[in-house]
Design a protein around this motif. Structure first.
Motif, short mmCIF file in Angstrom:
data_model
loop_
_atom_site.label_atom_id
_atom_site.label_comp_id
_atom_site.label_asym_id
_atom_site.label_seq_id
_atom_site.Cartn_x
_atom_site.Cartn_y
_atom_site.Cartn_z
N GLU A 184 -55.09 32.62 7.25
CA GLU A 184 -55.14 31.75 8.43
C GLU A 184 -56.26 32.15 9.39
OE1 GLU A 184 -51.34 30.77 10.14
OE2 GLU A 184 -50.31 31.86 8.54
N ASN A 187 -47.38 50.19 2.27
CA ASN A 187 -46.01 50.06 2.76
C ASN A 187 -45.06 50.62 1.70
OD1 ASN A 187 -43.47 49.24 3.46
ND2 ASN A 187 -44.07 47.16 4.03
N PRO A 234 -44.69 26.57 3.64
CA PRO A 234 -44.06 26.80 4.95
C PRO A 234 -44.06 28.27 5.33
CG PRO A 234 -42.42 26.23 3.28
CD PRO A 234 -43.75 26.04 2.65
N SER A 235 -43.79 28.53 6.60
CA SER A 235 -43.77 29.89 7.12
C SER A 235 -42.78 30.75 6.34
CB SER A 235 -43.36 29.83 8.60
OG SER A 235 -44.08 30.77 9.31
N GLY A 236 -43.20 31.96 5.99
CA GLY A 236 -42.29 32.88 5.34
C GLY A 236 -42.17 32.69 3.84
N CYS A 237 -43.02 31.84 3.24
CA CYS A 237 -42.88 31.58 1.81
C CYS A 237 -43.60 32.64 0.98
CB CYS A 237 -43.39 30.20 1.46
SG CYS A 237 -45.17 30.05 1.58
N GLY A 238 -44.34 33.54 1.61
CA GLY A 238 -44.95 34.64 0.87
C GLY A 238 -46.44 34.54 0.68
N LYS A 239 -47.11 33.71 1.48
CA LYS A 239 -48.56 33.54 1.33
C LYS A 239 -49.29 34.83 1.66
CE LYS A 239 -48.63 30.23 4.39
NZ LYS A 239 -47.23 30.17 4.80
N THR A 240 -48.97 35.39 2.83
CA THR A 240 -49.62 36.65 3.22
C THR A 240 -49.33 37.74 2.21
OG1 THR A 240 -49.46 36.03 5.54
CG2 THR A 240 -49.78 38.35 5.05
N THR A 241 -48.08 37.78 1.78
CA THR A 241 -47.68 38.80 0.81
C THR A 241 -48.51 38.70 -0.47
OG1 THR A 241 -45.44 38.67 1.69
CG2 THR A 241 -45.71 39.72 -0.44
N PHE A 278 -35.31 42.73 -0.34
CA PHE A 278 -35.65 41.33 -0.19
C PHE A 278 -36.80 40.95 -1.12
CE2 PHE A 278 -38.38 38.12 1.83
CZ PHE A 278 -37.48 37.08 1.86
N ALA A 323 -39.77 38.84 -2.05
CA ALA A 323 -40.68 37.93 -1.34
C ALA A 323 -41.54 37.12 -2.30
CB ALA A 323 -41.57 38.74 -0.39
N TYR A 368 -39.64 43.60 -0.71
CA TYR A 368 -39.66 44.49 0.47
C TYR A 368 -38.27 45.09 0.56
CZ TYR A 368 -43.86 42.04 2.17
OH TYR A 368 -45.12 41.52 2.31
N HIS A 401 -52.11 26.62 7.50
CA HIS A 401 -50.99 25.73 7.83
C HIS A 401 -51.50 24.35 8.17
CE1 HIS A 401 -47.35 28.11 7.86
NE2 HIS A 401 -48.09 29.13 8.22
N1 LIG Z 1 -43.42 44.32 5.86
C1 LIG Z 1 -42.38 43.52 5.54
N2 LIG Z 1 -41.15 44.05 5.41
C2 LIG Z 1 -40.09 43.27 5.08
N3 LIG Z 1 -40.16 41.95 4.89
C3 LIG Z 1 -41.35 41.36 5.02
C4 LIG Z 1 -42.53 42.11 5.36
N4 LIG Z 1 -43.57 41.26 5.44
C5 LIG Z 1 -43.07 40.03 5.15
N5 LIG Z 1 -41.76 40.09 4.90
C6 LIG Z 1 -40.90 38.94 4.51
O1 LIG Z 1 -41.41 38.38 3.35
C7 LIG Z 1 -41.40 36.96 3.40
C8 LIG Z 1 -42.79 36.44 3.18
O2 LIG Z 1 -43.60 36.84 4.27
P1 LIG Z 1 -45.11 36.44 4.39
O3 LIG Z 1 -45.65 37.11 5.59
O4 LIG Z 1 -45.80 36.69 3.11
O5 LIG Z 1 -44.99 34.88 4.64
P2 LIG Z 1 -46.14 33.85 4.99
O6 LIG Z 1 -46.02 32.77 3.99
O7 LIG Z 1 -47.43 34.53 5.15
O8 LIG Z 1 -45.62 33.29 6.38
P3 LIG Z 1 -46.49 32.78 7.64
O9 LIG Z 1 -46.92 31.41 7.28
O10 LIG Z 1 -45.50 32.77 8.75
O11 LIG Z 1 -47.60 33.74 7.84
C9 LIG Z 1 -40.85 36.59 4.77
O12 LIG Z 1 -39.51 36.21 4.61
C10 LIG Z 1 -40.95 37.86 5.56
O13 LIG Z 1 -39.86 37.96 6.44
#
Ligand SMILES: Nc1ncnc2c1ncn2[C@@H]1O[C@H](COP(=O)(O)OP(=O)(O)OP(=O)(O)O)[C@@H](O)[C@H]1O
Ligand SMILES: [Mg+2]
Lengths: 253, 296
Positions: free
Chosen positions: A175, A56, A37-44, A16, A18, A13, A206
């Motif tokens: 989730e 995006n 854990p939160s923010g590890c990139g699962k959604t990504t 950064f 991810a 991103y 989670h």
């Molecule tokens: N649109 C975006 N622009 C910039 N950074 C992003 C964006 N979306 C996510 N990130 C960053 O990428 C990293 C991974 O985000 P992601 O949403 O994939 O985590 P996650 O594992 O799904 O977390 P959660 O469990 O909180 O949903 C995070 O550090 C987040 O801050």
């Protein structure tokens, strides 16, 4: 054949990073839990699988993603067609601001040829999809009402139901129960287990207990990297990596 | 001391609370008072001329008698034409800026420019219209030149208000659509526009009153003091002719016409107000209907 396969997948991103060199294979027909854990990139990672990340402009990807053995970055792949086959369910149920009926047939209205969109065909598709999502009995008498008249659990089921008329191969669930109470969560889990291989399911959660209950295989991610991948029983009971062991034991995240 | 008893500090807090309420109410009255005073004064002054004949007849005796029909029709003309140009272009431009344009420096600059243009005084638009439409495009002083000038004046505001309406549609609706394989156009047509339409229309209709009320842009480009028209026809002006207009007429009556009875300019003002009031009420009504239909 694997339903989803990534090789050396990196995603940024802006500056950064991810996802880091993620190499993953998701078995066809199985339910795979994606934990970390939160923010590890699962959604990504999930959002890579139907190329929705491309909306995006800050996102840059390298590496390979194969869905049903087809590289989705091949020039002949249309993201719109890909998204028909790879459906997505979100953390917050997001039904469209139209009637329950229209929510379910929305995909058909977008994609099906006119002759497949006769009233009878649509009615049939609605009943089939809502039945499969366990919602038909609740809503069959109020199909014309707006989707927001539904409770949270019903909304989430509707969001699942609206994917089904397009006959997806893969369901990505981010989730799906995070906003739901215990009973609703149980019902959704039952739904997922009931698919019995009809769909390949990749579910982010989670909730460790949920991962154990619904999934055949589990993937553990940490800081954008894939740490461990194996059968759910193995990942939870005999993790190979100490970081996985710490996480599933609840020692962080 | 008993539990939950009031203390002097609490008493002081409540007194400040009461004082604040009184001040806010006072401000409201201060705003409403002049508003009602203006309307009451206008109605009172205009009373002798307020009748249907005033609306439907042409001015006579060097505008010292008669009605305002040619000006009224002229205003309808100018407003309709200008919005027929500004609304579609403005809405489509706003759709592009919100739904398609990437967030880069160029598009941010365009957005800033639009917002600034929306705040430019009408006299500047008037000068631009004179240079661009009357002279450069050789339209001459005409209904067309005046309408285009009004369109240029209203368009940035329409773009800005449409953008606002589009942005207020929650992003997760778009996400839901995209994830079902909808193209951008399909998403816009099926979900974004239907949910933004009431806001878009309100923005456009508010510009009706602005286009109807401004004098400078049309005075420089196509409105005249006086023009005789056939009272029987609904379309008395050709596009390349000049026309009368209510705002211009009011200006003429008040500043350029000695010996005019006070009731005539005041009745013209009442008519202009009524027009604006009617249009705005229609906007509110329309919005209510659309909201309740798209209710969810
Ligand atoms: N649109 C975006 N622009 C910039 N950074 C992003 C964006 N979306 C996510 N990130 C960053 O990428 C990293 C991974 O985000 P992601 O949403 O994939 O985590 P996650 O594992 O799904 O977390 P959660 O469990 O909180 O949903 C995070 O550090 C987040 O801050
Ligand atoms: Mg997430």
């Amino acid at each position: 054949m694997n339903a989803i396969e990534t090789r050396g997948l990196n995603l940024w991103y802006g500056d950064f990073q991810a996802l880091r060199d993620v190499t993953l294979s998701v078995e066809q027909g199985a339910v795979t839990a994606l934990i970390g854990p939160s923010g590890c990139g699962k959604t990504t990672l999930l959002r890579c699988c139907n190329r929705i990340n491309e909306r995006n402009p800050a996102v840059r990807t390298t590496g390979e993603i194969r869905i049903l053995d087809k590289n989705i970055y091949d020039p002949d792949v249309s993201p719109l067609e890909l998204r028909k086959a790879v459906g997505m369910v979100f953390q917050r149920p997001n039904p469209l601001p139209v009637s329950i009926y229209e929510n379910v047939v929305f995909g058909l209205r977008l994609h099906a040829p006119p002759e497949a969109r006769t009233r009878a065909a649509l009615d049939l598709a609605v009943e089939k999809a809502l039945t499969e999502a366990g919602l038909w009995e609740d809503v069959k008498d109020k199909l014309g009402e707006t989707a927001t008249s539904l409770q949270l659990e019903q909304r989430q089921k509707l969001c699942i139901a609206r994917l089904l008329p397009l006959q997806p191969d893969i369901l990505l669930m981010d989730e799906p129960c995070a906003a739901l109470d215990v009973t609703a969560t149980e019902n959704i889990e039952q739904l997922i287990r009931g698919w019995q291989g009809a769909y390949t399911t990749l579910i982010v959660t989670h909730n460790m207990a949920q991962a154990r209950r619904v999934s055949d295989r589990s993937v553990f991610m940490l800081s954008g990297e894939l740490v461990e991948l194996g059968s759910t029983q193995q990942v939870f009971d005999e993790p190979k990596d100490p970081r996985t062991a710490d996480y599933v034991a609840g020692r962080y995240g | 001391m008993s539990r939950f008893a009031s203390t002097p500090a609490v008493e002081a807090k409540l007194r400040r609370e009461a004082a604040a309420g009184a001040i806010f109410l006072g401000m409201l009255i201060l705003i409403l008072l002049p508003l009602f005073a203006i309307v009451a004064y206008l109605l009172w002054q205009a009373a002798p001329s307020l009748n249907w004949r005033f609306l439907f007849s042409a001015p006579t005796h060097g505008m010292r008698e008669g009605g305002v029909w040619p000006a009224f029709i002229g205003t309808l003309y100018l407003v309709t034409l200008s919005l027929a140009v500004a609304a579609p272009i403005g809405v489509l431009a706003a759709v592009y800026l919100t739904e398609y344009a990437r967030d880069n420096w160029f598009n941010r600059a365009v957005n800033m420019a639009v917002l600034n243009l929306a705040g430019v005084p009408s006299i500047v638009h008037a000068l631009f219209g004179l240079g661009a439409f009357v002279y450069a495009a050789r339209l001459g002083y005409s209904v067309l030149a005046a309408s285009l000038t009004l369109a240029i004046m209203t368009m940035p505001v329409i773009i800005a208000s449409t953008r606002q309406a589009l942005l207020s549609v929650p992003h997760n609706f778009r996400e839901a659509c995209w994830n079902l394989g909808a193209s951008r156009l399909q998403t816009i047509r099926t979900i974004v526009l239907p949910n933004a339409i009431s806001g878009i229309l309100t923005g456009i209709i508010l510009q009706v009153s602005r286009a109807a009320g401004e004098t400078a842009p049309i005075m420089f480009t196509g409105a005249v003091f006086y023009k005789a028209i056939d009272p029987g026809t609904l379309f008395p002006y050709a596009l390349d002719e000049q026309c009368m207009a209510l705002s211009m007429h009011l200006y003429t009556l008040s500043t350029q016409t000695p010996g005019v009875a006070a009731s005539i300019p005041n009745a013209t003002a009442v008519l202009l107000l009524a027009l604006v009031f009617l249009v705005n009420s229609a906007a509110i009504g329309l919005r209510t209907i659309l909201r309740s239909r798209g209710k969810w």
